[in-house]
Design an enzyme around this catalytic site. Structure first.
Site, PDB file in Angstrom:
ATOM      1  N   GLU A   6       1.261  -0.972   0.094  1.00  0.00           N
ATOM      2  CA  GLU A   6       0.117   0.333   0.170  1.00  0.00           C
ATOM      3  C   GLU A   6       1.005   1.268   0.113  1.00  0.00           C
ATOM      4  O   GLU A   6       1.943   1.478   0.634  1.00  0.00           O
ATOM      5  CB  GLU A   6      -0.509   0.038   1.517  1.00  0.00           C
ATOM      6  N   ARG A  21     -17.025  -6.380  13.389  1.00  0.00           N
ATOM      7  CA  ARG A  21     -16.967  -7.104  14.601  1.00  0.00           C
ATOM      8  C   ARG A  21     -17.587  -5.291  15.921  1.00  0.00           C
ATOM      9  O   ARG A  21     -17.840  -4.628  15.409  1.00  0.00           O
ATOM     10  CB  ARG A  21     -16.185  -7.523  15.369  1.00  0.00           C
TER      11      ARG A  21
HETATM   12  P1  ADP Z   1      -9.846  -1.749  17.510  1.00  0.00           P
HETATM   13  O1  ADP Z   1      -9.724  -0.820  16.368  1.00  0.00           O
HETATM   14  O2  ADP Z   1     -11.331  -2.595  17.975  1.00  0.00           O
HETATM   15  O3  ADP Z   1      -9.531  -1.009  18.620  1.00  0.00           O
HETATM   16  P2  ADP Z   1      -7.569  -3.828  17.270  1.00  0.00           P
HETATM   17  O4  ADP Z   1      -7.250  -3.877  16.831  1.00  0.00           O
HETATM   18  O5  ADP Z   1      -7.426  -3.344  18.769  1.00  0.00           O
HETATM   19  O6  ADP Z   1      -9.475  -2.791  16.792  1.00  0.00           O
HETATM   20  O7  ADP Z   1      -8.327  -4.945  18.470  1.00  0.00           O
HETATM   21  C1  ADP Z   1      -8.839  -5.051  19.251  1.00  0.00           C
HETATM   22  C2  ADP Z   1      -8.524  -6.150  19.781  1.00  0.00           C
HETATM   23  O8  ADP Z   1      -8.738  -7.035  19.885  1.00  0.00           O
HETATM   24  C3  ADP Z   1      -7.595  -5.764  20.920  1.00  0.00           C
HETATM   25  O9  ADP Z   1      -7.618  -6.554  22.335  1.00  0.00           O
HETATM   26  C4  ADP Z   1      -6.443  -6.303  20.043  1.00  0.00           C
HETATM   27  O10 ADP Z   1      -5.510  -6.651  20.904  1.00  0.00           O
HETATM   28  C5  ADP Z   1      -7.178  -8.086  20.106  1.00  0.00           C
HETATM   29  N1  ADP Z   1      -6.151  -8.609  18.512  1.00  0.00           N
HETATM   30  C6  ADP Z   1      -6.619  -8.017  16.766  1.00  0.00           C
HETATM   31  N2  ADP Z   1      -6.670  -8.455  16.190  1.00  0.00           N
HETATM   32  C7  ADP Z   1      -5.780  -9.601  16.852  1.00  0.00           C
HETATM   33  C8  ADP Z   1      -4.850 -10.320  16.093  1.00  0.00           C
HETATM   34  N3  ADP Z   1      -4.647 -10.464  15.060  1.00  0.00           N
HETATM   35  N4  ADP Z   1      -3.850 -10.929  17.098  1.00  0.00           N
HETATM   36  C9  ADP Z   1      -4.074 -10.287  18.404  1.00  0.00           C
HETATM   37  N5  ADP Z   1      -4.443  -9.990  18.820  1.00  0.00           N
HETATM   38  C10 ADP Z   1      -5.671  -9.714  18.459  1.00  0.00           C
HETATM   39  P1  ADP Z   2      -4.980  -3.773  11.618  1.00  0.00           P
HETATM   40  O1  ADP Z   2      -6.401  -3.997  11.084  1.00  0.00           O
HETATM   41  O2  ADP Z   2      -4.629  -4.004  12.409  1.00  0.00           O
HETATM   42  O3  ADP Z   2      -6.254  -2.887  12.182  1.00  0.00           O
HETATM   43  P2  ADP Z   2      -4.728  -1.645   9.165  1.00  0.00           P
HETATM   44  O4  ADP Z   2      -5.137  -1.499   7.811  1.00  0.00           O
HETATM   45  O5  ADP Z   2      -6.464  -0.670  10.396  1.00  0.00           O
HETATM   46  O6  ADP Z   2      -4.403  -2.962  10.153  1.00  0.00           O
HETATM   47  O7  ADP Z   2      -3.960  -0.217  10.097  1.00  0.00           O
HETATM   48  C1  ADP Z   2      -3.693  -0.265  11.601  1.00  0.00           C
HETATM   49  C2  ADP Z   2      -2.816   1.279  11.334  1.00  0.00           C
HETATM   50  O8  ADP Z   2      -2.024   0.938  10.578  1.00  0.00           O
HETATM   51  C3  ADP Z   2      -4.135   2.581  10.578  1.00  0.00           C
HETATM   52  O9  ADP Z   2      -4.481   2.948  11.706  1.00  0.00           O
HETATM   53  C4  ADP Z   2      -3.003   3.541  10.696  1.00  0.00           C
HETATM   54  O10 ADP Z   2      -2.494   3.909  11.387  1.00  0.00           O
HETATM   55  C5  ADP Z   2      -1.575   2.949  10.349  1.00  0.00           C
HETATM   56  N1  ADP Z   2      -2.063   2.003   8.398  1.00  0.00           N
HETATM   57  C6  ADP Z   2      -2.398   1.559   7.862  1.00  0.00           C
HETATM   58  N2  ADP Z   2      -2.485   1.207   6.899  1.00  0.00           N
HETATM   59  C7  ADP Z   2      -1.965   2.073   6.552  1.00  0.00           C
HETATM   60  C8  ADP Z   2      -1.386   2.946   5.572  1.00  0.00           C
HETATM   61  N3  ADP Z   2      -1.548   3.347   3.832  1.00  0.00           N
HETATM   62  N4  ADP Z   2      -0.497   4.328   5.148  1.00  0.00           N
HETATM   63  C9  ADP Z   2      -0.401   4.987   6.915  1.00  0.00           C
HETATM   64  N5  ADP Z   2      -0.553   4.110   7.760  1.00  0.00           N
HETATM   65  C10 ADP Z   2      -1.591   3.597   7.759  1.00  0.00           C
END
Ligand code: ADP
Ligand code: ADP
Ligand code: MG
Length: 490
Positions: free
Chosen positions: A199, A290
C-alpha cells in the site's frame, strides 16, 4: 428474543455484553480459562463453564470446546466480543451449522472482509476510494515495479492482518525484498497465512472510522465517525467522537462511502469501516466485522446501546430507527487503561491489583473487568479498563477526562494512567492537530510520565500493604497519594 447467550470472550467486553443481556432479560453463560477463575465476568454471568488452560489457543480460541459448551448449556446465541474468535469465519460457520445464532455478520461476510486484499477489491468495485496499492505479492520483480509505480514510501501489509501486526514501512527499493520476506513470515506465524500486499504509505494521516449497522432486511445505517489517531504500535489508545477535523461536508462524504462499503457486502449487524485521512482526502483501510473496542464513544454521543442492538438484530428484529433519527450530541472520549509500562516501550505488566478505585461523577463511564485483588494474567491483551467521558464540547471532555484520570487509583501494577494524563494535557492533543504519529513525535510525553512517577509518594501505600496494616492505614496512604497528586496539578 433469545433466552440465553454464551459470551465467548473475557474481561471488560464480556461484562459489557452481559450487562446488555441483563437489561434485555436474556440469560448469560460465561466461559473462562484457568487464568480467569476469579475474574469478574465469570462471577457476573448466570452460569460459568470452565474452558481450559490459560493460553488462548487452548481456551478462548478453542472452537470445538466452546460449541460443545454452548450445546450443553442450551444457548440460542453466541456473542464473540472483539479479538479472539470475533472475526473468525470458521467459528461463525460452526455456529450456523449448529443452529446457534452468531451475534455478528454471516461467515460469508466475515471471510470476504477478513482478507484485506479481497476487501479492497470489493470496495474499489463499489466506488469507495481505497489506498493506492497492489493485490497479493508473489513475484519480487513485479513487486519492485509496483512499488516504484505507487511511489515510496510504501507499506507492506498482511492480507489477514489485525492488531497492527505484520506491517512494515519501506523507504526505497533496497529494503523492499527483505521487508516482504519479514512480513510474510510474521503473517504466517501470527495469522497462519503468509499473503502480503503493498500500500502507499500515507505520511501524516489520521485514522477516522465509521460505525455502520445493518439488519436482516437490508436496512443499513451509520452512527457517525470515531477519531482513532492516538496510537502506539498501530494500536489505538485514545478515541473520540466527533473527530476534531470533521466538517459537515466531509462527514457526509465519508458516511456515504461507509454506507456504500456496507451495502457492497449486504452487511448485517455491527461493523466498522476504517479510513485513513490526509489533507481532506480519505481512503478505505479495512472493514472490521465486529463490535469495536471504542464502540462506547458512539453509544455516548448517539444514545444507542450498540450491544443491545446487536443482540436484537441477531434475533431477527429490524433496526427500528431511520438514519435521520440518529443524532450526534456533545463530545465523547475513551482512554484505554492498560497494564503496561510506557517507559519500557509499553510492554505489558501483569500482576496482582492491590488497590483499585474507578472514577465517577457526571459524564463518566467506566467499563472494566478488574477489581482489587485480581491477578492480571500475562496471557491476554493488557487492556484492563476503559474510561469513557462525555461532555458538551471537546474542551469540557478534556477537562473532565483529566479530572477522571486524577480519580483513578490502580495499585500494585504499573499502568499507562500517567501516560494518558500526559496525552490529554498536551497542547498539540488539545488543539486537535495530531496524526497517527502523535505518540512517537512527542517523546516529551514520556518525560512527563517519568516526572509524574517520581513526584508521587506511592511508597507509603506499598509500605502499608506490605506490612498488612489495617484498612484505615491503607486508605490513609491512598488519600495522601491523592493529595500529592493534587498538589502537583496546582
Ligand atoms: P479496534 O479497532 O477495535 O481497536 P484492535 O485492532 O485494537 O481493534 O483489536 C481489538 C482487540 O483484539 C485488541 O484487544 C487486540 O489486541 C485484539 N486483536 C485484534 N486482532 C488481533 C490479532 N490478529 N492478533 C492478536 N490480537 C488481536
Ligand atoms: P489492522 O488490521 O492491524 O488494524 P489497519 O489496516 O487497520 O490494520 O491499520 C492499522 C493502523 O496502521 C492504521 O490505523 C494506521 O495508523 C496505520 N496504517 C495502515 N495502513 C496505512 C497506510 N497505508 N499509510 C499509513 N498508515 C497506515
Ligand atoms: Mg484496523
Amino acid at each position: 428474543m433469545f433466552k440465553k447467550v454464551l459470551i465467548a470472550n473475557r474481561g471488560e467486553i464480556a461484562v459489557r455484553v452481559m450487562r446488555a443481556c441483563r437489561e434485555l432479560g436474556v440469560g448469560t453463560t460465561a466461559v473462562y480459562s484457568e487464568a480467569d477463575r476469579r475474574a469478574f465476568f465469570a462471577l457476573y454471568a448466570d452460569e460459568a463453564h470452565f474452558l481450559g488452560p490459560a493460553p488462548a489457543r487452548e481456551s478462548y480460541l478453542n472452537v470445538e470446546k466452546i460449541i460443545a459448551i454452548a450445546k450443553l448449556a442450551g444457548v440460542d446465541a453466541i456473542h464473540p466480543g472483539y479479538g479472539f474468535l470475533s472475526e473468525n469465519a470458521e467459528f461463525a460457520r460452526a455456529c450456523e451449522a449448529e443452529g446457534i445464532a452468531f451475534i455478528g455478520p454471516t461467515s460469508g461476510i466475515i471471510s470476504a472482509m477478513g482478507s484485506k486484499i479481497r476487501a479492497r477489491e470489493i470496495m474499489a468495485g463499489a466506488g469507495v476510494p481505497v489506498v493506492p496499492g497492489t493485490g497479493a505479492i508473489s513475484d519480487p520483480v513485479k513487486a519492485a515495479a509496483a512499488a516504484r509505480e505507487i511511489g515510496y514510501p510504501v507499506l507492506i501489509k498482511a492480507s489477514a492482518g489485525g492488531g497492527g501486526i505484520g506491517m512494515r514501512v519501506v523507504e526505497d527499493t533496497h529494503e523492499l525484498l527483505q521487508a516482504i520476506e519479514q512480513s510474510q513470515s510474521t503473517a504466517q506465524s501470527a495469522f497462519g497465512e503468509p499473503t502480503v500486499y503493498i500500500e502507499k504509505y500515507v505520511r501524516h494521516p489520521r485514522h477516522i472510522e465509521f460505525q455502520v449497522f445493518g439488519d436482516q432486511y437490508g436496512n443499513i445505517i451509520h452512527l457517525f465517525e470515531r477519531e482513532c489517531s492516538i496510537q502506539r504500535r498501530h494500536q489505538k489508545v485514545i478515541e473520540e467522537s466527533p473527530s476534531p477535523v470533521m466538517t459537515p461536508q466531509m462527514r457526509e462524504e465519508m458516511a456515504d462511502a461507509a454506507i456504500r462499503a456496507a451495502r457492497a457486502v449486504n452487511y448485517v449487524n455491527s461493523g466498522t469501516v476504517e479510513f485513513i485521512y490526509s489533507e481532506g482526502k480519505f481512503y478505505f483501510l479495512e472493514m472490521n466485522t465486529r463490535l469495536q473496542v471504542e464502540h462506547t464513544v458512539t453509544e455516548v454521543i448517539t444514545g444507542v446501546d450498540l450491544v443491545k442492538l446487536q443482540i436484537r438484530v441477531a434475533a431477527g428484529e429490524p433496526l427500528g430507527m431511520r438514519q435521520d433519527e440518529i443524532r450526534q450530541t456533545g463530545w465523547a472520549m475513551e482512554c484505554r487503561v492498560c497494564a503496561e509500562d510506557p517507559l519500557a516501550n509499553f510492554t505489558p505488566t501483569p500482576g496482582v491489583i492491590r488497590g483499585y478505585r474507578s472514577p465517577g461523577g457526571i459524564g463518566v463511564r467506566v467499563d472494566s473487568g478488574v477489581h482489587m485483588g485480581y491477578p492480571i494474567p500475562p496471557y491476554y491483551d493488557s487492556m484492563i479498563s476503559k474510561l469513557v467521558v462525555y461532555g458538551q464540547d471537546r474542551r469540557e471532555v478534556i477537562e473532565r477526562t483529566r479530572r477522571a484520570l486524577f480519580e483513578y487509583v490502580i495499585l500494585g501494577v504499573t499502568t499507562n494512567l500517567p501516560f494518558l494524563k500526559a496525552v490529554v494535557e498536551n497542547g498539540d492533543f488539545q488543539s486537535g492537530e495530531y496524526s497517527t504519529h502523535f505518540i512517537e513525535e512527542h517523546p516529551d510525553l514520556l518525560a512527563d510520565v517519568a516526572r509524574i512517577h517520581g513526584e508521587r509518594s506511592l511508597g507509603g501505600i506499598f509500605a502499608a500493604l506490605r506490612n498488612n496494616q489495617s484498612i484505615a492505614a491503607i486508605t490513609g496512604a491512598i488519600s495522601a497519594y491523592l493529595r500529592d497528586d493534587q498538589k502537583q496539578k496546582v
